[in-house]
Design an enzyme around this catalytic site. Structure first.
Site, PDB file in Angstrom:
ATOM      1  N   HIS A 125      15.863   8.536  42.841  1.00 45.83           N
ATOM      2  CA  HIS A 125      16.370   7.312  42.213  1.00 45.83           C
ATOM      3  C   HIS A 125      15.956   7.335  40.739  1.00 45.83           C
ATOM      4  O   HIS A 125      14.951   7.941  40.367  1.00 45.83           O
ATOM      5  CB  HIS A 125      15.729   6.106  42.930  1.00 45.83           C
ATOM      6  CG  HIS A 125      16.265   4.766  42.546  1.00 45.83           C
ATOM      7  ND1 HIS A 125      15.902   4.130  41.364  1.00 45.83           N
ATOM      8  CD2 HIS A 125      17.101   3.909  43.188  1.00 45.83           C
ATOM      9  CE1 HIS A 125      16.493   2.960  41.308  1.00 45.83           C
ATOM     10  NE2 HIS A 125      17.233   2.796  42.386  1.00 45.83           N
ATOM     11  N   ASP A 148       7.845   8.034  46.280  1.00 44.51           N
ATOM     12  CA  ASP A 148       8.641   6.812  46.300  1.00 44.51           C
ATOM     13  C   ASP A 148       8.946   6.486  47.759  1.00 44.51           C
ATOM     14  O   ASP A 148       9.741   7.163  48.409  1.00 44.51           O
ATOM     15  CB  ASP A 148       9.934   7.039  45.506  1.00 44.51           C
ATOM     16  CG  ASP A 148      10.904   5.873  45.589  1.00 44.51           C
ATOM     17  OD1 ASP A 148      10.633   4.901  46.331  1.00 44.51           O
ATOM     18  OD2 ASP A 148      11.961   5.940  44.924  1.00 44.51           O
ATOM     19  N   GLN A 167      12.549   3.566  50.579  1.00 39.51           N
ATOM     20  CA  GLN A 167      13.483   3.649  51.696  1.00 39.51           C
ATOM     21  C   GLN A 167      12.802   4.092  52.990  1.00 39.51           C
ATOM     22  O   GLN A 167      13.459   4.167  54.039  1.00 39.51           O
ATOM     23  CB  GLN A 167      14.622   4.616  51.348  1.00 39.51           C
ATOM     24  CG  GLN A 167      15.432   4.222  50.139  1.00 39.51           C
ATOM     25  CD  GLN A 167      16.241   2.953  50.343  1.00 39.51           C
ATOM     26  OE1 GLN A 167      16.516   2.532  51.459  1.00 39.51           O
ATOM     27  NE2 GLN A 167      16.623   2.313  49.246  1.00 39.51           N
ATOM     28  N   LYS A 215      13.136  -4.698  50.380  1.00 41.11           N
ATOM     29  CA  LYS A 215      13.879  -3.807  51.282  1.00 41.11           C
ATOM     30  C   LYS A 215      13.329  -3.863  52.703  1.00 41.11           C
ATOM     31  O   LYS A 215      13.964  -3.372  53.633  1.00 41.11           O
ATOM     32  CB  LYS A 215      13.848  -2.373  50.754  1.00 41.11           C
ATOM     33  CG  LYS A 215      14.539  -2.199  49.404  1.00 41.11           C
ATOM     34  CD  LYS A 215      14.540  -0.760  48.964  1.00 41.11           C
ATOM     35  CE  LYS A 215      15.008  -0.616  47.520  1.00 41.11           C
ATOM     36  NZ  LYS A 215      16.399  -1.037  47.320  1.00 41.11           N
ATOM     37  N   CYS A 219      22.112   4.438  41.389  1.00 41.03           N
ATOM     38  CA  CYS A 219      20.968   4.803  40.535  1.00 41.03           C
ATOM     39  C   CYS A 219      20.521   6.241  40.815  1.00 41.03           C
ATOM     40  O   CYS A 219      19.326   6.536  40.916  1.00 41.03           O
ATOM     41  CB  CYS A 219      19.806   3.835  40.726  1.00 41.03           C
ATOM     42  SG  CYS A 219      20.141   2.174  40.133  1.00 41.03           S
TER      43      CYS A 219
END
Length: 408
Positions: free
Chosen positions: A125, A202, A205, A228, A366
């Site tokens: 991202h 990261d 997700q 999220k 993104c």
């Protein structure tokens, strides 16, 4: 609930927004990779804070201030348990973008110099690319890119070959927001650690969709976003090894990140509080604590299993739909499918699906470098969560077939 069978129909009833209609059609929400929907428990918790406990944290000895502080710090503890990390190593912030920038400006910027290198992957991202580019521009460091194969899996052999002596930092996503690829971050971090390379993962997700054990991953930094994972917007966290937190200078200056201020110098607070200047999103974090309770009660293993069933069903239905191209067929995937219909633009496709009540994402997500890799300007993305149903997938496919005929 976490220890037994889950009544998914009953779980779905916890989400008020899923009962509404869009353009006269029942809402089919397939954009959870962008933001997750909120259960009534989270909504009620935020409402209760403002109605009954609203006060600033860490600044008052009166009852409301004590209640707010206790609930806020309890949320930190819940999130730490959810991630299997220490609460005093967890910086509460607005989300993954802020968390990665904190590492970029507070860890990387003071340390990197000309000749050093940062490795990122093709599937990152922008929030895990742009901060490192800014650091590289200011320090003279360079950026190296780890590539992916035709299925959307990282080319691990090429990645490990990039991890040479000049590499000081590796930034990698746990789960791709476009392809759904689940990267073997534990193995990747082990290889980086052998070479003395600091790792930033990261987890945006990953946190909403699978059990997490950040301590077992072995990274140096792990970032998550609260909205999220059924929590309010403007919430998230950065986990970091204690030795990094102690050595890093503050990212922002202001109130609550200090022990004492004099005009001849300031003594900063201990981590994580030295990175939490100003008034935080108190209600949001208390809501995030409620979201963690909610997800934990269902059980993250149950959530992952449910979403894998939805993914398999949706992939099969899309594969049997004429003209559909799916991007990303990694060996291990989260419940995300990026796709196009031959001859149709992603934005046109998403706009017409919306008229059928189906919410999917369209655009570059993104992830410009990833779009460039596949030679397309944009894709549509259907992302599933545990509150979705097989009937919704059928409705999505029916809408897609209707829209395909309109466009072609």
């Amino acid at each position: 609930m976490a220890g037994g069978a889950v009544d998914w129909a009953r779980v779905r009833e916890d989400f008020p927004v899923l009962k509404r209609q869009v353009h006269g059609k029942p809402l089919v929400y397939l954009d959870s990779a962008n933001t997750g929907q909120k259960p009534a428990r989270v909504i009620d918790t935020v409402d209760d804070f403002f109605r009954n406990h609203n006060a600033n944290v860490s600044r008052a000895v009166h009852a409301l201030g004590s209640e707010a502080t206790e609930a806020y710090e309890a949320a930190r503890g819940k999130l730490a348990k959810f991630l299997n990390v220490r609460a005093d190593e967890l910086v509460l912030c607005s989300g993954t973008t802020f968390a990665i920038n904190l590492v970029a400006y507070s860890w990387a910027l003071p340390r990197l110099q000309p000749g050093d290198a940062i490795v990122v992957t093709r599937m990152e991202h922008h929030a895990n690319i742009v901060p490192w580019q800014l650091v590289a521009q200011r320090t003279g460091a360079t950026i190296k890119v780890a590539e992916i194969d035709e299925n959307g899996d990282l080319d691990l052999e090429q990645l490990y070959a990039l991890l040479t002596a000049e590499v000081k930092l590796l930034a990698v996503t746990h789960v791709s927001n476009v392809l759904g690829t689940v990267n073997p971050v534990r193995d990747i971090c082990r290889q980086a650690r052998k070479r003395g390379i600091v790792t930033v993962v990261d987890g945006s997700q990953a946190a909403p969709h699978r059990p997490l054990d950040v301590a077992a991953i072995g990274c140096d930094f792990y970032a998550i976003t609260g909205h999220k994972m059924a929590g309010p917007t403007g919430t998230g966290a950065l986990w970091a090894r204690r030795e990094h937190l102690d050595a890093m200078p503050p990212f922002l200056g202001g109130g609550e990140m200090i022990k004492q201020v004099r005009f001849d110098g300031t003594v900063f607070n201990d981590a994580p509080h030295k990175f939490e200047a100003g008034t935080p999103n108190i209600a949001g974090f208390i809501g995030l604590g409620a979201a963690v309770d909610y997800l934990s009660a269902i059980g993250m293993a149950n959530i992952e299993a449910r979403e894998q069933e939805l993914l398999a069903y949706a992939t099969d239905r899309l594969d049997r739909t004429e003209g559909v191209r799916i991007f990303g067929r990694a060996r291990e995937k989260a419940a995300v499918i990026s796709f196009l219909i031959e001859g149709a633009h992603a934005h046109d496709l998403a706009t017409l699906l919306d008229l059928e009540g189906v919410a999917v994402r369209s655009g570059h997500h993104c992830a410009h470098p990833l779009m460039q890799h596949f030679g397309v300007p944009a894709t549509c993305r259907a992302s599933f969560a545990f509150y979705n149903t097989f009937d919704e997938i059928d409705a999505f496919i029916a809408a897609l077939e209707k829209v395909r005929k309109l466009l072609l």
